[in-house]
Scaffold this motif. Structure first.
Motif, short mmCIF file in Angstrom:
data_model
loop_
_atom_site.label_atom_id
_atom_site.label_comp_id
_atom_site.label_asym_id
_atom_site.label_seq_id
_atom_site.Cartn_x
_atom_site.Cartn_y
_atom_site.Cartn_z
N SER A 1 -32.60 -32.91 -30.78
CA SER A 1 -33.34 -31.48 -30.84
C SER A 1 -33.16 -31.11 -29.38
N ASP A 2 -33.38 -29.71 -29.38
CA ASP A 2 -33.57 -29.18 -28.14
C ASP A 2 -32.26 -29.41 -27.04
N MET A 3 -31.36 -29.32 -27.60
CA MET A 3 -30.03 -29.59 -26.76
C MET A 3 -29.27 -28.28 -26.39
N VAL A 4 -28.96 -28.01 -25.16
CA VAL A 4 -28.57 -26.77 -24.56
C VAL A 4 -27.23 -26.72 -24.35
N LEU A 5 -26.24 -26.09 -25.25
CA LEU A 5 -24.82 -26.34 -25.16
C LEU A 5 -24.12 -24.98 -24.87
N MET B 1 -11.57 -24.93 -37.88
CA MET B 1 -11.76 -24.66 -36.61
C MET B 1 -13.01 -25.30 -35.72
N LEU B 2 -13.98 -25.49 -36.90
CA LEU B 2 -15.26 -25.89 -36.25
C LEU B 2 -15.14 -27.42 -35.59
N PRO B 3 -14.33 -28.43 -36.51
CA PRO B 3 -14.47 -29.55 -35.73
C PRO B 3 -13.80 -29.66 -34.35
N VAL B 4 -13.12 -28.90 -33.95
CA VAL B 4 -12.58 -29.00 -32.67
C VAL B 4 -13.20 -28.29 -31.56
N TRP B 5 -14.51 -28.12 -31.68
CA TRP B 5 -15.44 -27.69 -30.76
C TRP B 5 -15.17 -28.28 -29.75
N LYS B 6 -15.45 -27.72 -28.63
CA LYS B 6 -15.28 -28.35 -27.12
C LYS B 6 -16.81 -27.54 -26.30
N PRO B 7 -17.78 -28.32 -26.87
CA PRO B 7 -19.23 -27.56 -26.07
C PRO B 7 -19.20 -28.17 -24.73
N LEU B 8 -20.11 -27.34 -24.05
CA LEU B 8 -20.09 -27.47 -22.52
C LEU B 8 -21.65 -28.32 -22.28
N ARG B 9 -21.72 -28.96 -21.22
CA ARG B 9 -23.22 -28.96 -21.05
C ARG B 9 -23.83 -28.05 -20.43
N GLU B 10 -25.21 -28.17 -20.18
CA GLU B 10 -25.96 -27.18 -19.32
C GLU B 10 -25.54 -27.01 -17.83
N SER B 11 -24.70 -28.16 -17.39
CA SER B 11 -24.15 -27.85 -15.87
C SER B 11 -22.74 -27.37 -16.03
N GLY B 12 -22.31 -26.98 -17.06
CA GLY B 12 -20.95 -26.28 -17.05
C GLY B 12 -19.76 -27.12 -17.43
N GLN B 13 -20.22 -28.67 -17.22
CA GLN B 13 -19.17 -29.56 -17.48
C GLN B 13 -18.80 -30.01 -19.11
N ARG B 14 -17.59 -30.22 -19.30
CA ARG B 14 -17.13 -30.52 -20.80
C ARG B 14 -18.09 -31.67 -21.25
N MET B 15 -18.55 -31.57 -22.39
CA MET B 15 -19.42 -32.71 -23.27
C MET B 15 -18.29 -33.65 -23.90
N PRO B 16 -18.62 -34.97 -23.54
CA PRO B 16 -17.70 -35.84 -24.32
C PRO B 16 -18.12 -36.01 -25.87
N ARG B 17 -17.24 -36.40 -26.44
CA ARG B 17 -17.50 -36.19 -27.93
C ARG B 17 -18.65 -37.11 -28.48
N PRO B 18 -18.70 -38.25 -27.83
CA PRO B 18 -19.86 -39.13 -28.48
C PRO B 18 -21.32 -38.44 -28.07
N GLU B 19 -21.28 -37.47 -27.16
CA GLU B 19 -22.55 -37.00 -26.71
C GLU B 19 -22.99 -35.65 -27.70
#
Length: 773
Positions: A300-304, A268-286
């Motif tokens: 460090s200090d990344m808000v997801l 389950m964990l590798p298919v995470w789809k975290p969001l940026r702080e703006s609420g947009q979907r975060m691309p995989r390389p980021e």
């Protein structure tokens, strides 16, 4: 078999060299094991002793035998020191030094007195037997239960060496042999025991290594257990990944945060789809894991933001990730840590809402200040326009063509007056007359007015819960709120068929939907709340528009169709009643305004109103301007108002205003109705006129906002001179504070300055005292 002494000595010397090198290598390789260093020194000393024996056997001087004996004694003592060091016992260095000094003196005395082989054998054997006894005592102290096989073998070897030494002495004494005859056998026996002892000491080193390794494993296992317990009980989430995205470790905090069960985590964990702080979907390389894999550097200090499985709630985390490399520098694991900051994000969102409310309040305060400053002069202008237009209609006659133009002038001035009233209502500078009212009554009255402004294809529905509690409100202003919202709903339909619905219901004081400020008031007063909903299925609003709808002068209507104050007035009135507004809207989805008010207490409940059923709307097309509720009389036609009857004895009115235009207008209005008017523009002159003839005047009408002295100051001074003189104060805006201060001074009435001419003259007629008979 004959043993060659020189050969045995050379063999012993070779063995000493090998043993010294072997223990020296162990001492360097395993510095934590201190015994091999002493044993290496002991082999060097034994080598020196063997060298002395070899020299003496080859015909060397007697001193060589003495040095050989001392070196062998030193070797035995060093072996004992090495054993104590290995067993981690204190080293008696001082005792060994004193012993060696005593042996040196004994050998020197022996050489001076008698160099007998028997005496020399005794001096050699005695330190060996003492060292063997001390070694047995040390082994017993460390391993009293005889549990270690290596220690038992060393005990047996020590006992065997002592027994061989005593046996040789007994043979020599009993058989009468001389030492040169038994020396080869002696050297051979102790050469064998020396080799065997070296093997046993090497085994002891291996034993210590095994014990240290076992202890290290136990210590590592203990530390790992402590580390796992620490990580498992951390409040922060910790996940350790392999480079192939599989999970090595995940603690309880991470499972709770992500809503994961024990099974299936690796998939389950590798298919995470975290969001940026703006609420947009975060691309995989980021994503943190991918960035660590790509760069090998920590993040460090990344808000997801994360969506929990089967849960709509969005959770936020402050994340860090760093690589964990193996001994060769290759990436072994990626450690991902995070702290749940969902509550902080919620607090931040609430703070932003509060900041928006504060900004809105500041805008309202600024507009209120502007309204207070402008209303006085603007109302004077409007009053002059309305009054002169009314006088002009009277002057030109009913049949004059100018009547239509004068009527349009009056209508435009009244629209300006309504705009000022909206500004004052928005800035909360109009007094509230709050009393217990049934919300159903206000809704019914509003719908009755609204039906005249909607087309037949628009359906107007009302749904009222008969159990809805009453609320304390200004019925006129609350009706204005509902009418403004209804008019906006008509505009939102854009001429199409649609539906507008008013809904009235009660809300419990502990209901989750209730806004915090209303819920707090309800809890304090022990009452429930009232919710009035105005909904339509019109064009709706996007998020950008919805965020600005309460801004003063913001409008989406065409030029000339709205002032942008409608919803600002709504917000001001609702907040003045202690209520709150919630808006739900979407493009092409319609709009719903929910108004929440604290209910009235049971002691002040009005008579109940029957429930209202749904009704369909019908009527004329909607006007361009929003319909507003007003109690002011608006002439239906430009007919001239009837003149008041001229009294037999004219009443004397004292009028005070700093505006020459209004002084001129009011004088004409009142004189045309038969009053005697004394008009002033200076406050002190008006006061002096009253002081000169207190009984001369029947009414004082004064403006409130004047430079130097306000109308209340003038009223206070005049009533001190003539307490029975009625006083009226006119103002462009009337606040609760002004009304209270006027009542305290004894002012009979506070008049809104831009009221229609008829209303203004009615106040004068009502307040003027009758003329003396």
């Amino acid at each position: 078999m004959t043993l060659d002494l020189p050969t045995l000595v050379l063999v012993r010397m070779g063995a000493d060299v090998l043993i010294a090198l072997a223990f020296w290598a162990q001492a360097r390789r395993y510095p934590s094991i201190r015994g091999p260093g002493w044993w290496s020194l002991a082999s060097v000393a034994s080598l020196l002793g063997s060298l002395g024996l070899w020299l003496r056997a080859g015909g060397g001087p007697p001193q060589a035998a003495i040095l050989a004996s001392l070196a062998v004694n030193a070797s035995v003592l060093m072996v004992w020191l090495g054993l104590r060091s290995y067993l981690r016992l204190p080293l008696p260095i001082r005792l060994v030094a004193l012993t060696m000094g005593a042996l040196t003196l004994a050998h020197a005395g022996l050489y001076a007195v008698s160099d007998g082989l028997g005496t020399r054998f005794v001096l050699f054997s005695l330190p060996v037997l003492v060292a063997a006894t001390l070694a047995l005592r040390d082994l017993q102290q460390v391993d009293g239960g005889w549990q270690v096989p290596e220690f038992n073998a060393l005990r047996l070897l020590t006992v065997f060496e002592g027994a061989v030494l005593l046996a040789l002495a007994a043979v020599v004494v009993a058989s009468g042999l001389v030492w040169p005859d038994v020396m080869p056998a002696f050297l051979f026996a102790f050469l064998m025991t020396k080799l065997l002892r070296a093997v046993l000491y090497a085994v002891l080193v291996s034993l210590r290594l095994r014990r240290d390794a076992e202890q290290a494993r136990h210590s590592m296992a203990s530390r790992e257990a402590e580390w796992r317990a620490l990580v498992e009980n951390l409040g922060a989430g910790v996940i350790v990944f392999r480079p192939d995205h599989s999970v090595v470790t995940i603690n309880s905090a991470a499972r709770r945060f992500l809503g994961l069960a024990d099974q299936g985590v690796v998939h389950m964990l590798p298919v995470w789809k975290p969001l940026r702080e703006s609420g947009q979907r975060m691309p995989r390389p980021e994503r943190p894991f991918e960035r660590v894999l790509a760069t090998g550097r920590p993040v460090s200090d990344m808000v997801l933001g994360f969506h929990q499985p089967n849960a709509p709630a969005l959770r936020w985390a402050l994340c860090n990730a760093y690589p964990e490399n193996d001994v060769l520098g290759g990436l072994q694991h990626v450690v991902f840590t995070f702290v749940d900051i969902t509550s902080l994000k919620q607090a931040q969102a609430e703070r932003e809402v509060l900041e928006q409310h504060l900004a809105q309040s500041q805008k309202m305060e600024a507009l209120g200040t502007l309204a207070g400053g402008v209303a006085h002069d603007f109302n004077n202008i409007l009053a002059a326009i309305l009054g002169n237009a009314d006088l002009a209609r009277q002057d030109v006659g009913a049949g004059s063509p100018a009547q239509e133009s004068l009527h349009e002038i009056s209508a435009a001035a009244r629209r300006g007056r309504e705009l000022v009233r909206q500004i004052l209502a928005f800035s909360r500078q109009q007094p509230l007359e709050r009393m217990p009212v049934e919300p159903a009554t206000i809704v019914n009255e509003t719908c009755a007015l609204l039906r005249t402004a909607i087309t037949p294809q628009v359906q107007l529905f009302t749904t009222i819960d008969p159990a809805t509690p009453a609320l304390r409100a200004d019925a006129t202003q609350l009706g204005q709120v509902l009418l403004n919202l209804g008019t906006n709903a008509i505009h939102a339909l854009e001429g199409r068929s649609g539906r507008i619905e008013y809904q009235v219901r009660g809300v419990r004081h502990d209901a989750a939907e209730l806004p915090d400020e209303v819920a707090q008031t309800c809890r304090q007063d022990g009452v429930d709340a009232v919710c009035i909903t105005v909904a339509d299925d019109g064009c709706g609003m996007d998020e950008a528009t919805r965020a600005r709808i309460f801004e003063p002068f913001f409008t989406t209507k065409a030029v000339g169709r709205g002032t942008g104050l409608g919803l600002s007035v709504v917000l001001g009135i609702v907040q003045a009643h202690g209520g709150a507004i919630e808006v739900c809207s979407g493009t092409a989805e319609g709009t719903r305004f929910s108004l929440y008010f604290p209910g009235a207490s049971a002691m002040t409940q009005p008579a109940s109103v029957p429930a209202v059923t749904a009704t369909a709307g019908e009527g004329a097309p909607a006007p361009a301007e929003a319909v507003t509720m007003s109690a002011d009389p608006v002439p239906a036609s430009p007919e001239v108002s009837p003149m008041a009857e001229t009294p037999a004895t004219p009443r004397h009115i004292l009028y005070l205003d700093d505006d020459d235009t209004l002084v001129f207008l009011v004088r004409r209005l009142l004189e045309r109705r038969g009053y005697q008017v004394s008009a002033f523009t200076d406050q002190q002159e008006a006061i002096d006129a009253v002081r000169a003839a207190p009984e001369r005047f029947d009414l004082l009408m004064t403006d409130y906002n004047m430079p130097g002295m306000s109308g209340l100051d003038v009223a206070r001074a005049v009533r001190a001179i003539s307490p029975g003189l009625p006083v009226a104060v006119a103002s462009g805006y009337i606040s609760d504070e002004l009304q209270s201060e006027a009542d305290a001074v004894g002012v009979a009435e506070v008049v809104f300055k831009t009221d229609a001419v008829e209303a203004f003259c009615e106040v004068v007629a009502r307040l003027v005292r009758p003329a003396a008979a």
